[in-house]
Structure formats: structure tokens, C-alpha cells
Design a protein around this motif. Structure first.
Motif, PDB file in Angstrom:
ATOM      1  N   ALA A  33     -50.402  68.091  32.133  1.00  0.00           N
ATOM      2  CA  ALA A  33     -49.613  68.816  31.129  1.00  0.00           C
ATOM      3  C   ALA A  33     -48.143  68.872  31.529  1.00  0.00           C
ATOM      4  O   ALA A  33     -47.256  68.734  30.680  1.00  0.00           O
ATOM      5  CB  ALA A  33     -50.161  70.226  30.932  1.00  0.00           C
ATOM      6  N   ALA A  34     -47.859  69.040  32.811  1.00  0.00           N
ATOM      7  CA  ALA A  34     -46.476  69.090  33.280  1.00  0.00           C
ATOM      8  C   ALA A  34     -45.794  67.736  33.082  1.00  0.00           C
ATOM      9  O   ALA A  34     -44.643  67.670  32.660  1.00  0.00           O
ATOM     10  CB  ALA A  34     -46.424  69.497  34.752  1.00  0.00           C
ATOM     11  N   GLN A  35     -46.508  66.671  33.360  1.00  0.00           N
ATOM     12  CA  GLN A  35     -45.957  65.326  33.167  1.00  0.00           C
ATOM     13  C   GLN A  35     -45.685  65.068  31.685  1.00  0.00           C
ATOM     14  O   GLN A  35     -44.647  64.508  31.323  1.00  0.00           O
ATOM     15  CB  GLN A  35     -46.916  64.277  33.723  1.00  0.00           C
ATOM     16  CG  GLN A  35     -47.042  64.327  35.226  1.00  0.00           C
ATOM     17  CD  GLN A  35     -48.148  63.432  35.759  1.00  0.00           C
ATOM     18  OE1 GLN A  35     -48.693  62.601  35.045  1.00  0.00           O
ATOM     19  NE2 GLN A  35     -48.482  63.600  37.028  1.00  0.00           N
ATOM     20  N   GLN A  36     -46.611  65.496  30.828  1.00  0.00           N
ATOM     21  CA  GLN A  36     -46.420  65.334  29.388  1.00  0.00           C
ATOM     22  C   GLN A  36     -45.226  66.163  28.910  1.00  0.00           C
ATOM     23  O   GLN A  36     -44.438  65.702  28.081  1.00  0.00           O
ATOM     24  CB  GLN A  36     -47.678  65.754  28.628  1.00  0.00           C
ATOM     25  CG  GLN A  36     -48.850  64.830  28.837  1.00  0.00           C
ATOM     26  CD  GLN A  36     -50.132  65.373  28.227  1.00  0.00           C
ATOM     27  OE1 GLN A  36     -50.314  66.581  28.099  1.00  0.00           O
ATOM     28  NE2 GLN A  36     -51.036  64.468  27.863  1.00  0.00           N
TER      29      GLN A  36
ATOM     30  N   LEU B   8     -44.949  77.812  32.413  1.00  0.00           N
ATOM     31  CA  LEU B   8     -45.401  76.504  32.872  1.00  0.00           C
ATOM     32  C   LEU B   8     -44.385  75.434  32.505  1.00  0.00           C
ATOM     33  O   LEU B   8     -44.118  74.525  33.301  1.00  0.00           O
ATOM     34  CB  LEU B   8     -46.773  76.140  32.304  1.00  0.00           C
ATOM     35  CG  LEU B   8     -47.290  74.756  32.730  1.00  0.00           C
ATOM     36  CD1 LEU B   8     -47.407  74.655  34.241  1.00  0.00           C
ATOM     37  CD2 LEU B   8     -48.605  74.437  32.085  1.00  0.00           C
ATOM     38  N   LEU B   9     -43.792  75.529  31.325  1.00  0.00           N
ATOM     39  CA  LEU B   9     -42.778  74.558  30.932  1.00  0.00           C
ATOM     40  C   LEU B   9     -41.595  74.607  31.898  1.00  0.00           C
ATOM     41  O   LEU B   9     -41.112  73.568  32.345  1.00  0.00           O
ATOM     42  CB  LEU B   9     -42.292  74.815  29.503  1.00  0.00           C
ATOM     43  CG  LEU B   9     -41.189  73.879  29.019  1.00  0.00           C
ATOM     44  CD1 LEU B   9     -41.649  72.427  29.018  1.00  0.00           C
ATOM     45  CD2 LEU B   9     -40.704  74.290  27.651  1.00  0.00           C
TER      46      LEU B   9
ATOM     47  N   LEU C   5     -48.452  71.370  23.368  1.00  0.00           N
ATOM     48  CA  LEU C   5     -49.283  71.167  24.552  1.00  0.00           C
ATOM     49  C   LEU C   5     -50.157  72.378  24.883  1.00  0.00           C
ATOM     50  O   LEU C   5     -51.005  72.298  25.766  1.00  0.00           O
ATOM     51  CB  LEU C   5     -48.402  70.835  25.767  1.00  0.00           C
ATOM     52  CG  LEU C   5     -47.642  69.513  25.711  1.00  0.00           C
ATOM     53  CD1 LEU C   5     -46.760  69.369  26.945  1.00  0.00           C
ATOM     54  CD2 LEU C   5     -48.596  68.336  25.590  1.00  0.00           C
ATOM     55  N   GLY C   6     -49.906  73.490  24.203  1.00  0.00           N
ATOM     56  CA  GLY C   6     -50.672  74.703  24.470  1.00  0.00           C
ATOM     57  C   GLY C   6     -50.379  75.283  25.846  1.00  0.00           C
ATOM     58  O   GLY C   6     -51.284  75.753  26.534  1.00  0.00           O
TER      59      GLY C   6
END
Length: 70
Positions: free
Chosen positions: A44-47, A31-32, A25-26
Motif C-alpha cells: 500500500a505504501a508503494q502504491q 499511513l500516507l 487505497l483505503g
């Protein structure tokens, strides 16, 4: 009666899976971590949350009543 606050997080202890999610996700490890603790809700957080669940992550939910103290 007031309802308790629902706290959610996804436990993913597999470091290789975490690294793979960040790489694909880069996104950063920070952030993860925020995504898995539901403190961010970007695309991105949802993914990242979906990928974590696909890779063996476990959704943990708990109800907190501490905010109801007098």
C-alpha cells in the motif's frame, strides 16, 4: 570513506490529491504520511508513493552526513 545516508520523501501539498489517494487505497492520512516519507514499505505504501508522483508529487532527496560525526 563512508557514504552519507540518503533521505528521501515525496512532497505532495495538494490536499485533494492526498485525500483521493487515502480514499482509493483505503489507508489513513497517517499511513500516507509515513509512506511519503519512506518510513513504510508495504504494498500500500508503494502504491501510495506511485499515485502521489502521478498526481504532481515531487521526489526530494538529500544526503545526510550527521551520522558520521566523531
Amino acid at each position: 570513506m563512508e557514504k552519507g545516508k540518503l533521505k528521501r520523501k515525496i512532497e505532495l501539498n495538494d490536499m485533494a490529491a492526498r485525500a483521493e489517494i487515502c480514499r482509493s487505497l483505503g489507508i489513513s492520512k497517517t499511513l500516507l504520511s509515513l509512506a511519503l516519507s519512506f518510513k513504510r514499505d508495504s504494498v500500500a505504501a508503494q502504491q501510495a508513493r506511485a499515485m502521489a508522483l502521478e498526481r504532481g508529487g515531487v521526489l526530494m532527496e538529500a544526503v545526510s552526513y550527521t551520522h558520521l560525526r566523531a
